[in-house]
Design a protein around this motif. Structure first.
Motif, short mmCIF file in Angstrom:
data_model
loop_
_atom_site.label_atom_id
_atom_site.label_comp_id
_atom_site.label_asym_id
_atom_site.label_seq_id
_atom_site.Cartn_x
_atom_site.Cartn_y
_atom_site.Cartn_z
N ASN A 78 0.82 -1.21 0.00
CA ASN A 78 0.00 0.00 0.00
C ASN A 78 0.85 1.26 0.00
OD1 ASN A 78 -2.69 1.13 0.10
ND2 ASN A 78 -2.35 1.65 2.24
N SER A 79 1.98 1.18 0.67
CA SER A 79 2.85 2.35 0.79
C SER A 79 3.77 2.52 -0.41
CB SER A 79 3.70 2.23 2.06
OG SER A 79 2.89 2.27 3.22
N ILE A 80 4.44 1.44 -0.78
CA ILE A 80 5.51 1.52 -1.78
C ILE A 80 5.00 1.25 -3.20
CG2 ILE A 80 7.67 0.46 -2.54
CD1 ILE A 80 8.21 -0.15 0.48
N MET A 81 4.25 0.16 -3.35
CA MET A 81 3.91 -0.30 -4.70
C MET A 81 2.78 0.48 -5.35
SD MET A 81 6.15 -2.62 -5.35
CE MET A 81 5.56 -3.74 -6.62
N LEU A 82 2.04 1.24 -4.57
CA LEU A 82 0.98 2.05 -5.17
C LEU A 82 1.45 3.48 -5.48
CD1 LEU A 82 -2.19 0.86 -3.24
CD2 LEU A 82 -1.26 0.08 -5.43
N ASP A 83 2.69 3.76 -5.19
CA ASP A 83 3.29 5.03 -5.56
C ASP A 83 4.20 4.79 -6.77
OD1 ASP A 83 4.06 7.88 -5.11
OD2 ASP A 83 6.01 6.98 -4.74
N HIS B 56 6.67 5.33 4.12
CA HIS B 56 6.62 5.46 2.65
C HIS B 56 5.20 5.62 2.12
CE1 HIS B 56 10.75 4.28 3.04
NE2 HIS B 56 10.41 3.13 3.58
N LEU B 57 4.23 5.72 3.03
CA LEU B 57 2.85 5.86 2.61
C LEU B 57 2.61 7.22 1.96
CD1 LEU B 57 0.07 4.45 2.62
CD2 LEU B 57 -0.37 5.55 4.83
N THR B 58 1.89 7.21 0.84
CA THR B 58 1.56 8.45 0.13
C THR B 58 0.04 8.51 -0.05
OG1 THR B 58 1.59 7.54 -2.12
CG2 THR B 58 3.72 8.20 -1.15
N LYS B 59 -0.41 9.57 -0.65
CA LYS B 59 -1.86 9.72 -0.89
C LYS B 59 -2.39 8.71 -1.90
CE LYS B 59 -2.17 14.58 0.46
NZ LYS B 59 -2.54 15.97 0.05
N ASN B 60 -1.49 7.95 -2.51
CA ASN B 60 -1.91 6.89 -3.42
C ASN B 60 -2.41 5.65 -2.68
OD1 ASN B 60 -1.15 8.19 -5.98
ND2 ASN B 60 0.94 7.96 -5.24
N GLY B 61 -2.19 5.61 -1.37
CA GLY B 61 -2.61 4.45 -0.59
C GLY B 61 -4.12 4.28 -0.60
N ILE C 166 0.36 3.61 14.52
CA ILE C 166 1.17 4.52 13.70
C ILE C 166 0.74 4.49 12.24
CG2 ILE C 166 3.19 4.52 15.22
CD1 ILE C 166 4.50 2.57 13.22
N TYR C 167 0.25 3.31 11.76
CA TYR C 167 -0.19 3.27 10.37
C TYR C 167 -1.50 4.04 10.21
CZ TYR C 167 0.03 1.46 5.62
OH TYR C 167 0.17 1.37 4.25
N ALA C 168 -2.39 3.87 11.17
CA ALA C 168 -3.64 4.63 11.13
C ALA C 168 -3.37 6.12 11.25
CB ALA C 168 -4.56 4.16 12.25
N GLN C 169 -2.42 6.48 12.09
CA GLN C 169 -2.08 7.89 12.26
C GLN C 169 -1.57 8.49 10.95
OE1 GLN C 169 1.41 8.81 14.70
NE2 GLN C 169 0.26 10.45 15.69
N LYS C 170 -0.72 7.74 10.23
CA LYS C 170 -0.21 8.24 8.96
C LYS C 170 -1.33 8.33 7.92
CE LYS C 170 3.13 9.66 6.26
NZ LYS C 170 4.35 8.87 5.99
N MET C 171 -2.23 7.37 7.92
CA MET C 171 -3.37 7.44 7.00
C MET C 171 -4.23 8.66 7.32
SD MET C 171 -4.55 3.51 6.35
CE MET C 171 -5.16 3.90 4.72
N ASP C 172 -4.40 8.92 8.60
CA ASP C 172 -5.19 10.08 9.01
C ASP C 172 -4.55 11.38 8.53
OD1 ASP C 172 -7.58 10.78 10.77
OD2 ASP C 172 -6.03 12.07 11.61
N MET C 173 -3.24 11.46 8.64
CA MET C 173 -2.52 12.65 8.19
C MET C 173 -2.70 12.87 6.69
SD MET C 173 1.04 12.24 10.33
CE MET C 173 1.85 13.49 9.34
N LEU C 174 -2.73 11.76 5.94
CA LEU C 174 -2.86 11.85 4.48
C LEU C 174 -4.31 11.87 4.01
CD1 LEU C 174 -0.04 9.30 3.55
CD2 LEU C 174 0.04 11.78 3.26
#
Length: 272
Positions: free
Chosen positions: A123-128, A182-187, A208-216
């Motif tokens: 979700n983080s790397i391959m979708l960017d 490495h998560l981007t808005k493409n996730g 932490i993954y949910a937090q990063k998703m929330d930020m994006l």
């Protein structure tokens, strides 16, 4: 169940397929969603408790299911980046399976424990596109629509694995150790569940993954249950090891119904 052998370059891997057969009394066949399952097992093995029982559970709600037997740690390979390349290869292979009537716009990735890190990294790397092209030369013709992660490993610096030496065997490149970095808005939208008393994978991985998703501003739903052990799978007698009481947890087993509701909200399943 049938085993399908696929390959990425010169490396072969296996996918267990649980197709829902066309119904002969339908005048027009239905294109169904499909889920790709990454069982846990600490990258040492693929847990059967998180393979066939999960596939059949998805079949029961009208979803095709595949179990990806992704790359484990062995003498010749680390897990990364090969497991991500195998996932991408599997996704592209779906496009060739028209006889199974797959809705390619409704592909779900689900992982448990270590298998969830493959989902999180994908979700983080391959979708960017910029990150993906460094490790996968082909076009990604089929993308997942949503992800599901159960008691996930996200960041290998947070307490699992306990030995850095094992983390280095999983990936000598620390780029793959922290999926959230490495998560981007493409996730894609993601459903996460775990227990706060997980004794193997610290619950902070989910947070932490949910937090990063929330930020994006990527849609997500997270359920943290107040008690329960690691590796629950369905948390019912179906996936209980004989005599292991901690595999049973009626409260935590509600994750399945919550997940189905969320799949309806994401329009993967019809609401009625």
């Amino acid at each position: 169940m049938q085993k399908q052998e696929l390959s990425y370059k010169d490396t072969k891997f296996t996918v267990d397929t649980y197709w829902i057969d066309p119904l002969v009394d339908y005048e027009e066949q239905v294109d169904r969603p499909v889920v790709i399952i990454c069982p846990g097992g600490g990258f040492k093995f693929h847990s059967d408790r998180e393979a066939q029982p999960i596939a059949l559970k998805f079949n029961s709600i009208g979803i095709h299911a595949l179990v990806l037997r992704y790359q484990l740690v062995d003498d010749d390979h680390s897990v990364y980046p090969l497991s991500l390349q195998e996932m991408a290869t599997t996704l592209n292979w779906l496009k060739t399976q028209s006889e199974h009537h797959i809705d390619l716009k409704k592909v779900i990735l689900i992982g448990f424990s270590a298998g969830s890190q493959i989902v999180a990294d994908f979700n983080s790397i391959m979708l960017d596109p910029e990150q993906r092209e460094k490790i996968f030369n082909d076009e990604l013709e089929v993308e997942p629509a949503v992800n599901v992660m159960g008691y996930p490993v996200v960041d290998m610096t947070l307490g699992w694995p306990k030995e850095d030496s094992w983390a280095m065997k999983i990936s000598p490149d620390i780029y793959y150790w922290q999926a959230q970095e490495h998560l981007t808005k493409n996730g894609k939208p993601t459903f996460i569940w775990q227990t706060v008393t997980d004794e193997v994978v610290p619950v902070m991985n989910s947070i932490i993954y949910a937090q990063k998703m929330d930020m994006l501003k990527i849609p997500y739903e997270m359920h943290l249950f107040g008690s329960g052990s690691h590796g629950l799978s369905l948390a019912t007698y179906v996936t209980q090891k004989p005599g292991v009481e901690k595999n049973l947890n009626d409260y935590d087993s509600k994750w399945w119904d919550l997940c189905v509701n969320w799949l309806k909200l994401q329009k993967i399943l019809p609401k009625h």
